[in-house]
Each structure stands twice: as C-alpha cells, then as structure tokens.
Design a protein around this motif. Structure first.
Motif: not given
Length: 449
Positions: A225-231, A234-236, A108-111, A242-246
């Motif tokens: 602000i909207v884009l940062l919320i989307a980012y 995305y990280l969450f 998590t922290v590494g990501g 959905h860690q299985q994707l990574v």
C-alpha cells in the motif's frame, strides 16, 4: 395506329421507369460500397503500420503456430517456445500503439496510458501466474524485469551510445535518474525488511514458523500500500507539478520530429490495443502453464527461465527504443525508458500483485529470497554509482552488461538443490545410517549369543 402509338408510349415509359429505378438502386449502393472500400483501405493501412512496421514482424507467425500447437497438443515445450517468440513482437507493438493513442489523448492521459501499458506483458504474466498459484514464477519474472531494465537495457544503451558517439560529449540530466533511484531504493527496502525480520526471529531455522510467515505476509501488504501511494505521488509529480522534467527529456526528440503525426486513428488504435492485449493474455497463459515442462525438457531451471528469458521478451520494446535513442546520443530519453520501466515494476506491478493476491486469497509477499534480493540490491547500487556524475562512456555500459551476465550465470546454476532440500536429504541419510548401525549391533548380539 392510334392504339399502337399508345402502346409504344406506355412501353417507353415503363423502360424509363425501370432505368430510373436501376440508377436509384445503384446510387443507394454506392455509399455502402464506398464505405466498405474505405474500411478495407484503413485496415490495410493499419496492417502495414502495425504489423509490418517493425523488423520483428517475422516473428508474428509464431502466434498462430503456438495456438495450433496448443490445440493439437504438439508438445508443451514447443508451446512454450512458440508463445515466447510470439510475445516478443507483441510487446514491442503494443508500445507503438500506445504511443499512437497518446497523440489524441494529450500528455496527461498519454502518460498514464504509457505507464499502464508499457509493462503490459509483465503485468499479464504476473497476474496469470498469481491466478494459477505459481508464486515463485511470479516473483522471479518481476525481479528479472527490474534486473533486465537496470543492467541489460541500460547497459546496452550506454554501450551503444559510447561506441556511436566516441568523439562527442555524452551527458544526461541527473534529476530524473536520481528520482527513479530513490523509488527503487524504497522498493528494495520493502523487499529487504521481510528477510531481516525473518532472520532476526529465526536465525538458524530452515523452516519458517507459520506465525512468522503470517507477520511477513501482513507486513508485505502494508508495504505494498505504501509503495502504491509512492507510485501515485510519482505520477502526480511527473504529470502535474514537475512536467518540465519530462518536457526537457523529450525536447531533443521533438525538435527533430516536429512534423511527426499519428499514422493510425484513435478508434483503430484502441481496437489494436484491445486485440493485442487479448493475444498477449492468451500467449502468457500458455507460457505460465508450460514453463515447468520446458524446464524439465531443456534441463534449465525455472528460475533462469523466469528471471532471464521472460524479462528479455517482455522488455523488447524498452530495449529497442532505449538503444535507438542512445545511438542518437539522447541519453535522457534512454534513461527515462529503462529506469522508468524498472521503477514501474518495482513500485507499481509488484505491490499490485501482492494486493490482488490478498483479494484472491493467494499468499503473495515481498520476501523474494536472499539471493534474489541481494542481486536486486547490487543492481540498484551499481546503477546508481554508474549514473552519479551525469556523464557516460562505453565502459560503463560494458560493466552493467557484464554484471547482468554474472547474475544470469548465477541463476543458471541455481537448479542445484536448495538449502531446504539439502537439509531434508541430509536428515534422510542420517536416518539411514542410524538404521544400518542398529542392524549391525543386532547382528553382533546374535553372533555373540
């Protein structure tokens, strides 16, 4: 005789005491000596792994050369060129150090650390350009980073994978590619709307009204602000729900490198990371401060340098890593590197610069210009169409690389006067013609009378 014997015994006792004192002092110094030797050994081992562990180590002498050129004013174009060369190995090595630290911090922290430091060079250059008020350089460099990742890095990866694995099936998982494409399209929407808003309000005007420009700036801040919320979402999504994707993307890599261990400690990694970040900030300041002089000296437009040259340097780590994995037919990892970096720039770095500019009082907006936004749109659409079937071959890589060459050629010739400059020049010419006509009429009147 007795007194002599006593004296002899006293002298022997003193000698033994001196010997004991000498041994005690040596024993006290041994841990200090061993500690110093251990630190020196660790430093040499880290130097071997961090500095000489890459084929780009031949470019490290450009770093002190750039500092020397700056200190003695040897020419601003030389400072720019040396700083650009020095940034190339630093951008690649900071990714390596971040990867080493992630061995100790967990996924998590590494990501999060990889997401933050993966585009450290672009982020530092952008913030320095923002601080110096060079908004065009800032916009061009960030746009160029997205174009470079989507077309050059991804295209060369698909090309190398196709040529190295002609007799093998080249497949990848479309789920991660589709996710990144969605976020890139969201960023494109936030770039296109200011242009459409300006065209709808002032369709035939070369100069934007201050009120319209204020609305565009306000809209850009809301969109950021909207884009940062989307980012953050995305990280969450990637690191939590959905860690299985990574994990699916890295499964092939881990299966072949199960015995991989960190080669530097976490304390050494943090020290190297801080030192490299400071050095990148110093060289980036040199680059931003001398880019106009290099443009004038070399006869190349600032737009071409910012959109093409700077991103190639900043994306050195992504480019090298993506091509290496592509040669091993690990396209999932290559797509994660190239598309992930482009997504971070589009929905994290660009909106972050807008909000930081808001705090600093710099009018940074999302209006990147018609040509720039159109190039970004075609790059995203072309990448999306290339990745839609889940398979690859070298021709797809050729098409993406050629598209990058065409865009680069377009910005190379953009050093011609812009529309505004042409309009002003035409207006001046018309005024000169009117003055000449007035003088001719006056001369004719005087001759008649």
């Amino acid at each position: 005789m007795g007194s002599q014997g006593n004296n002899w015994d006293v002298e022997q006792g003193e000698d033994k005491a001196l010997v004991k004192e000498h041994h005690r002092r040596r024993s006290d110094l041994e841990p200090v000596t061993k500690a110093r030797f251990r630190l020196f050994s660790v430093f040499l081992a880290n130097l071997q792994e961090v500095i000489f562990g890459t084929k780009l180590f031949v470019l490290f002498p450009a770093i002190p050369s750039a500092i020397f050129a700056k200190s003695y004013n040897l020419g601003r174009p030389w400072i720019f060129a040396l700083s650009l060369l020095g940034l190339t190995p630093l951008a690649e090595r900071i990714s390596f150090v971040t990867e080493q630290i992630s061995f100790y911090t967990g996924p998590t922290v590494g990501g999060l650390l990889n997401a933050t430091c993966g585009n450290a060079t672009e982020l530092i250059i952008a913030l320095l350009a923002l601080h110096q008020g060079k908004i065009d350089v800032l916009k061009y460099s960030l746009l160029g980073s997205v174009l470079s990742n989507l077309l050059l890095v991804l295209g060369s990866s698909l090309l190398c994978c196709g040529l190295a694995n002609l007799n093998k099936e080249q497949k990848y998982d479309r789920k991660q590619a589709d996710l990144n494409t969605l976020l890139l399209l969201l960023g494109l929407l936030c770039h296109a709307l200011p242009l459409m808003f300006k065209s709808s309000v002032q369709p035939a005007s070369h100069r934007v009204h201050p009120l319209v420009q204020g609305y565009i700036l306000l809209f850009s801040r809301v969109s950021s602000i909207v884009l940062l919320i989307a980012y953050v979402a995305y990280l969450f999504f990637q690191l939590r729900t959905h860690q299985q994707l990574v994990e699916e993307q890295e499964e092939g890599e881990r299966s072949e490198e199960t015995d991989e261990k960190p080669v530097i400690g976490i304390a050494s990694g943090i020290i190297w990371l801080i030192g490299m970040t400071i050095t990148i900030a110093l060289l980036s300041e040199y680059v931003v401060g001398t880019i106009e002089d290099a443009s004038d000296s070399w006869g190349i437009s600032v737009g071409f340098i910012s959109i093409i040259l700077l991103p190639i340097v900043g994306n050195a780590a992504e480019h090298a890593g993506s091509v290496i994995f592509a040669l091993k037919n690990k396209l999932d990892i290559s797509l994660g590197v190239s598309l992930g970096s482009a997504t971070q720039i589009s929905v994290f770095v660009i909106p972050l610069c807008v909000l930081v500019g808001w705090i600093m009082g710099v009018p940074m907006d999302l209006d990147f210009g018609r040509l720039q936004t159109a190039s970004l749109a075609f790059a995203i659409v072309l990448t999306s169409l290339t990745l839609q079937d889940g398979t690859s071959h070298y021709l797809k890589g050729v098409v993406l690389c050629l598209a990058y060459v065409v865009i680069a050629a377009c910005f190379f010739f953009q050093k011609l006067p812009s529309d505004n400059h042409i309009a002003v020049e035409v207006q001046h010419r018309l005024q000169d013609i009117n003055v000449i006509k007035w003088k001719i009429k006056s001369w004719n009147r005087n001759n008649v009378y």
